[in-house]
Design an enzyme around this catalytic site. Structure first.
Site, PDB file in Angstrom:
ATOM      1  N   PHE A 119     -11.271  -7.818  14.367  1.00 26.97           N
ATOM      2  CA  PHE A 119     -10.324  -8.234  13.347  1.00 26.97           C
ATOM      3  C   PHE A 119      -9.932  -6.976  12.229  1.00 26.97           C
ATOM      4  O   PHE A 119     -10.608  -6.784  11.599  1.00 26.97           O
ATOM      5  CB  PHE A 119     -10.645  -9.313  12.888  1.00 26.97           C
ATOM      6  CG  PHE A 119      -9.434  -9.980  11.325  1.00 26.97           C
ATOM      7  CD1 PHE A 119      -8.380 -10.447  12.146  1.00 26.97           C
ATOM      8  CD2 PHE A 119      -9.772 -10.125  10.329  1.00 26.97           C
ATOM      9  CE1 PHE A 119      -7.297 -10.687  11.202  1.00 26.97           C
ATOM     10  CE2 PHE A 119      -8.884 -10.372   9.466  1.00 26.97           C
ATOM     11  CZ  PHE A 119      -7.645 -10.742   9.755  1.00 26.97           C
ATOM     12  N   GLN A 120      -8.607  -6.765  12.146  1.00 25.05           N
ATOM     13  CA  GLN A 120      -8.050  -5.704  11.345  1.00 25.05           C
ATOM     14  C   GLN A 120      -8.513  -4.175  11.594  1.00 25.05           C
ATOM     15  O   GLN A 120      -8.593  -3.568  10.556  1.00 25.05           O
ATOM     16  CB  GLN A 120      -8.221  -6.172   9.785  1.00 25.05           C
ATOM     17  CG  GLN A 120      -7.530  -7.365   9.416  1.00 25.05           C
ATOM     18  CD  GLN A 120      -7.250  -7.696   7.878  1.00 25.05           C
ATOM     19  OE1 GLN A 120      -7.955  -7.342   7.302  1.00 25.05           O
ATOM     20  NE2 GLN A 120      -6.119  -8.189   7.435  1.00 25.05           N
TER      21      GLN A 120
ATOM     22  N   GLU B 295       0.663  -1.194  -0.114  1.00 23.14           N
ATOM     23  CA  GLU B 295      -0.065   0.067   0.032  1.00 23.14           C
ATOM     24  C   GLU B 295       1.091   1.266  -0.135  1.00 23.14           C
ATOM     25  O   GLU B 295       0.400   2.296  -0.639  1.00 23.14           O
ATOM     26  CB  GLU B 295      -0.864  -0.005   1.209  1.00 23.14           C
ATOM     27  CG  GLU B 295      -2.198  -0.834   1.084  1.00 23.14           C
ATOM     28  CD  GLU B 295      -1.747  -2.242   1.344  1.00 23.14           C
ATOM     29  OE1 GLU B 295      -0.633  -2.515   1.882  1.00 23.14           O
ATOM     30  OE2 GLU B 295      -2.568  -3.314   1.515  1.00 23.14           O
TER      31      GLU B 295
ATOM     32  N   LYS C 166     -17.640  -1.003   6.433  1.00 17.88           N
ATOM     33  CA  LYS C 166     -18.147  -2.071   5.346  1.00 17.88           C
ATOM     34  C   LYS C 166     -19.461  -1.922   5.321  1.00 17.88           C
ATOM     35  O   LYS C 166     -19.956  -2.229   4.283  1.00 17.88           O
ATOM     36  CB  LYS C 166     -17.679  -3.344   5.766  1.00 17.88           C
ATOM     37  CG  LYS C 166     -17.789  -4.554   4.945  1.00 17.88           C
ATOM     38  CD  LYS C 166     -16.838  -5.612   5.122  1.00 17.88           C
ATOM     39  CE  LYS C 166     -17.248  -6.945   4.049  1.00 17.88           C
ATOM     40  NZ  LYS C 166     -16.376  -7.921   4.345  1.00 17.88           N
TER      41      LYS C 166
ATOM     42  N   MET D 278      24.403   8.958   0.979  1.00 16.60           N
ATOM     43  CA  MET D 278      24.394  10.087   1.729  1.00 16.60           C
ATOM     44  C   MET D 278      24.833  10.071   3.161  1.00 16.60           C
ATOM     45  O   MET D 278      25.140  10.674   3.851  1.00 16.60           O
ATOM     46  CB  MET D 278      22.875  10.685   1.374  1.00 16.60           C
ATOM     47  CG  MET D 278      22.668  12.026   2.035  1.00 16.60           C
ATOM     48  SD  MET D 278      23.877  13.077   0.927  1.00 16.60           S
ATOM     49  CE  MET D 278      23.064  13.947   0.035  1.00 16.60           C
TER      50      MET D 278
HETATM   51  C1  LIG Z   1      12.851   5.518   4.699  1.00 11.85           C
HETATM   52  C2  LIG Z   1      14.056   6.118   4.969  1.00 11.85           C
HETATM   53  N1  LIG Z   1      15.030   5.667   5.985  1.00 11.85           N
HETATM   54  C3  LIG Z   1      16.178   6.210   6.012  1.00 11.85           C
HETATM   55  C4  LIG Z   1      16.604   7.513   5.683  1.00 11.85           C
HETATM   56  C5  LIG Z   1      18.047   8.004   5.747  1.00 11.85           C
HETATM   57  N2  LIG Z   1      18.844   8.237   4.550  1.00 11.85           N
HETATM   58  C6  LIG Z   1      18.776   9.348   3.901  1.00 11.85           C
HETATM   59  S1  LIG Z   1      19.671   9.096   2.412  1.00 11.85           S
HETATM   60  C7  LIG Z   1      20.179   7.504   2.941  1.00 11.85           C
HETATM   61  C8  LIG Z   1      20.866   6.645   2.092  1.00 11.85           C
HETATM   62  C9  LIG Z   1      20.373   6.162   0.724  1.00 11.85           C
HETATM   63  O1  LIG Z   1      21.396   5.508  -0.093  1.00 11.85           O
HETATM   64  P1  LIG Z   1      21.050   4.979  -1.448  1.00 11.85           P
HETATM   65  O2  LIG Z   1      19.512   4.628  -1.606  1.00 11.85           O
HETATM   66  O3  LIG Z   1      21.898   3.934  -1.786  1.00 11.85           O
HETATM   67  O4  LIG Z   1      21.202   6.136  -2.108  1.00 11.85           O
HETATM   68  P2  LIG Z   1      22.794   7.124  -2.432  1.00 11.85           P
HETATM   69  O5  LIG Z   1      22.687   7.952  -1.166  1.00 11.85           O
HETATM   70  O6  LIG Z   1      23.886   6.092  -2.277  1.00 11.85           O
HETATM   71  O7  LIG Z   1      22.370   7.818  -3.539  1.00 11.85           O
HETATM   72  C10 LIG Z   1      19.233   7.250   3.930  1.00 11.85           C
HETATM   73  C11 LIG Z   1      19.610   5.909   4.534  1.00 11.85           C
HETATM   74  C12 LIG Z   1      15.683   7.844   4.787  1.00 11.85           C
HETATM   75  N3  LIG Z   1      15.470   9.160   3.932  1.00 11.85           N
HETATM   76  N4  LIG Z   1      14.372   7.345   4.384  1.00 11.85           N
END
Ligand SMILES: Cc1ncc(C[n+]2csc(CCOP(=O)(O)OP(=O)(O)O)c2C)c(N)n1
Lengths: 205, 579
Positions: free
Chosen positions: B130-131, B68, B180, B494
């Site tokens: 439920f749910q 979803e 529902k 990042m």
């Molecule tokens: C759902 C979620 N979890 C954690 C983060 C924290 N976060 C931001 S950028 C990043 C790294 C992303 O890595 P990747 O998808 O390999 O992309 P890259 O930065 O290497 O281009 C993370 C873990 C986030 N933004 N969203």
């Protein structure tokens, strides 16, 4: 005298927020979230139907800087079901809180100069039973607080105070506009869950 | 005329009604609102709606997602490219809770979306049935409005309200939870009437002429005026009005990532991207201009950096449809409340035609520095590992700035926003406010449904791809044509960059392994390719773009490459670092 009108060093003071809302399930939650997610404590909150059917009036008391209050009010007014929001300092409003005091009837009857107390504090006996008596006063916090002190030695059993209710001194209020709104487009009845009591008579899986 | 007759008829005769179920009324309402595509996932509590949907095959396209969350992101992608309201369906309980991330994302990025969730029978509400989950309370902080329907007769009016709220004023997500029994219940349906007004809701503040005049006077006397624009321009469909304003005023304009594409990247007055990884010039010049004109942007902390050192020297004019945004982060000297589609022409009318040649030249000088020290190497390296920048650059060359670029979140997102060219409005689809990893793939699916004639390229990191890669199944089943470009640096890039710069290179859990993405795509019958050499890049990108259907291209890029410039957290925008 009250020192609540004074602006403290950090710029915070008491503000009373007045919000007019549609009478809708969930609106209290939407408003409360605006405070809680900013970690702002609500000192007192009163909500009840206003003089206009379908429209509710909130009084929310907080201790904050004007800038924060202004931003909060904009966020509240932004909610779909909020009609109008005002904020005021204590100078701008007339306000009251109501308090109830429960004391044992025997001690109070035997030992206290009850009549004097009542007169001095503008209190009223609401209920007199064999076992206890309930007094009521209305006033500012300091005033209702005083009677607690006085009644304490006579075995105060229970005390409760209402939230603040306030009327804005200035302005003609929002009444005319509200009436106009309600005349042009009457509010909707809140649909209650008519199925809640009917259990299996409605549907089952 | 027929209409005259109809009017008299309605006056004399009772309204014609048909006896329909709540579910049918819902679908009729969606069609009346112009919905053609729904992203969703069925379940027990929404089964009556799905049952009704069976007969609406010709009018409503339903896309079965694999989770979803994917439905919400797809609905967002659809809404962002098409300008219409995105629609998602989910069942009660776990179905509904899976919507929360997408709702939060849509809320913070002001994306119009209507989500419909099924709910247990009304008599079971509050019994831990439920749910059953309290979807209304869970979603209150992440919706513009929500409502629980317990009686079928409420459905037409509530749906009309939902669409009106979702798309008017500052748009946002709305959720309707339908029990529902209300879906099954038969009632006398009078037809669908769209909602155009709610008494307690003012989508657009009244435009105040005196503020427009003050703003114009301030702009006319400014020596170094500077425009910052955000998504408000796109949401108000005010691209033309904005262009006219920029061109008449001759003022340099910079964009937030949500505002990208409101005017083409190569427009002579477009001076680049704002924010933490934005361009050098616009960030530095924010603290040098004398009048700052913010249009449909909300001074996000990723844009402003340290607030107490942000544009202190400048007078601020803030145009926004949401009064709550004005003064929220940056104090405005002149607040211009209103839809910028209305306010911009009024302002343009009052301003003098100017050319700020010298001032613009200052921006170009910063550009040159950024080009020479950074961009040149990033986009045209001749040796070493591939950079994300050169991949995006090549993609640009091949798509000529005409593609819709959907990004996930991370380094690749910043690189894509920085280096992709956007000739068209609504062509940069990214999770700006929430920064949701996992957004990219499902949003790209939705984006393609929203604009079937455009090439849609999803640029995704190896980390984020693994958060919603199950949506490859949706691509397989619907045969939607999405180009998936994975920039694989074998790191949560990042986060690794921050650890390198601010945590003494303590790489704590950022090393991520990946499956064989090409094989994975293959198992979903999606064509794919992996490359790790520069010489293969252009050919592989061409192959991807020319492929008749979806295609997954995995490009192995430098492992420890950083995105610069960067305004380190807690620093002022003028302290932006080039390396
Ligand atoms: C759902 C979620 N979890 C954690 C983060 C924290 N976060 C931001 S950028 C990043 C790294 C992303 O890595 P990747 O998808 O390999 O992309 P890259 O930065 O290497 O281009 C993370 C873990 C986030 N933004 N969203």
């Amino acid at each position: 005298m009250s020192n609540s009108n004074e602006i403290e060093l950090n710029g915070k003071q008491e503000f009373t927020i007045t919000a007019y809302t549609e009478n809708r399930i969930g609106i209290l939650n939407r408003i409360a979230i605006i405070f809680s997610r900013r970690k702002i404590n609500i000192e007192s909150l009163n909500t009840s139907p206003s003089e206009i059917e379908h429209i509710h009036r909130f009084n929310i008391l907080i201790h904050e800087t004007e800038e924060v209050v202004r931003k909060l009010c904009r966020q509240i007014e932004k909610q779909v079901e909020v009609l109008k929001v005002y904020y005021n300092t204590n100078e701008d409003i007339i306000w009251q809180e109501m308090a109830l005091y429960k004391v044992p009837t025997d001690t109070i009857a035997e030992r206290a100069p009850v009549e004097r107390l009542l007169r001095e504090f503008g209190a009223r006996a609401v209920v007199i039973r064999k076992d206890y008596t309930v007094f009521e006063t209305t006033g500012h916090r300091e005033e209702t607080d005083k009677l607690i002190e006085v009644l304490q030695p006579y075995g105060l059993i229970e005390f409760v105070r209402s939230a603040r209710v306030a009327i804005i001194k200035d302005s003609e209020g929002f009444n005319r506009k509200l009436r106009e709104f309600e005349r042009r487009e009457p509010g909707e009845e809140v649909i209650e869950n008519e199925f809640l009591d009917k259990e299996k008579n409605v549907f089952t899986m | 005329m027929d209409t005259a007759q109809e009017v008299t008829n309605t006056l004399t005769e009772p309204k014609k009604t048909t006896n329909v179920s709540g579910s049918v009324a819902l679908l009729e309402g969606l069609i009346a609102e112009g919905t053609d595509t729904i992203f969703g996932y069925p379940g027990g509590a929404i089964m009556p709606i799905y049952d009704a949907l069976y007969d609406y095959n010709d009018k409503l396209k339903h896309i079965l997602v694999r989770h979803e969350q994917g439905a919400t992101h797809a609905a967002q992608g659809y809404a962002r490219t098409s300008g219409k309201v995105g629609v998602a369906f989910a069942t009660s309980g776990p179905g509904a809770t899976n919507l929360v991330t997408g709702l939060a994302d849509a809320q913070i990025d002001s994306t119009p979306m209507v989500c419909i969730t099924g709910q247990v029978f009304a008599h079971l509400l509050g019994t831990d049935a439920f749910q059953e989950t309290d979807v209304i309370n869970i979603t209150t902080p992440v919706t513009k409005w929500n409502y629980q329907v317990t009686d079928a007769s409420e459905i037409p009016a509530v749906l009309a309200k939902a669409f009106y709220i979702a798309r008017s004023g500052r748009p946002g997500p709305v959720l309707i939870d339908i029990t529902k029994n209300a879906q099954l219940q038969m009632f006398d349906y009078e037809g669908y009437t769209p909602c155009e007004h709610i008494r307690s809701y003012r989508p657009k503040p009244v435009v105040r002429k005196e503020y427009i005049e003050q703003a114009a006077a301030m702009i006319n006397t400014a020596k170094k005026p500077f425009i910052l624009f955000g998504q408000g321009v796109l949401l108000g469909s005010a691209e033309q009005e904005f262009k006219a304003f920029v061109e008449k005023s001759g003022i340099p304009a910079a964009w937030t990532i949500m505002g990208a594409g409101a005017i083409p990247t190569d427009h002579p007055l477009n001076v680049g991207m704002l924010g933490m990884h934005g361009n050098y010039g616009p960030n530095v010049q924010t603290n040098a201009c004398d009048v700052l004109i913010a249009i449909g942007m909300r001074f996000d902390d990723r844009v402003t950096g340290r607030l107490d050192k942000y544009a202190k020297q400048a007078k601020v004019i803030h145009l926004d449809i949401d009064p709550a945004e004005i003064d929220k982060n940056v104090k405005a000297d002149v607040p211009v409340w209103g839809d910028c589609k209305e306010t911009l022409p009024l302002l343009t009318e009052l301003i003098e035609e100017k050319k700020h040649t010298d001032w613009l030249a200052e921006f170009r000088a910063y550009d040159k520095i950024e080009q020479d020290t950074l961009i040149q190497k990033e986009l045209n390296p001749t040796e070493g590992e591939m950079t994300m920048g050169e991949v995006i650059h090549q993609l640009n060359v091949l798509t000529k700035g005409e593609a819709v670029i959907v990004t996930d979140v991370g380094q690749h997102q910043m690189v894509a926003c920085r280096y992709a060219k956007f000739n068209n409005s609504r062509s940069n689809i990214t999770s700006g406010g929430l920064g949701t990893m996992g957004f990219g793939l499902p949003a790209a699916i939705g984006a393609k449904f929203g604009t079937p004639d455009k090439t849609v390229v999803a640029v995704i990191g190896d980390g984020g791809f693994q958060m919603t890669l199950q949506e490859l199944g949706t691509i397989m089943q619907t045969e939607v044509n999405v180009k998936i470009l994975i920039l694989n640096n074998r790191f949560l890039g990042m986060v690794r960059q921050w650890q390198q710069l601010f945590h003494e290179k303590r790489y704590s859990f950022v090393n991520i392994t990946s499956p064989d993405f090409v094989k994975l795509a293959d198992s979903y019958y999606i064509a794919g390719k992996r490359i790790d050499e520069r010489a293969q890049l252009t050919g592989a990108l061409e192959e991807m773009l020319n492929h008749p259907g979806s295609f997954l291209l995995e490009v192995m890029v430098a492992q420890e490459h950083n995105v610069f410039p960067m305004v380190p957290q807690g620093m002022s925008v003028a302290e932006i670092r080039l390396k």
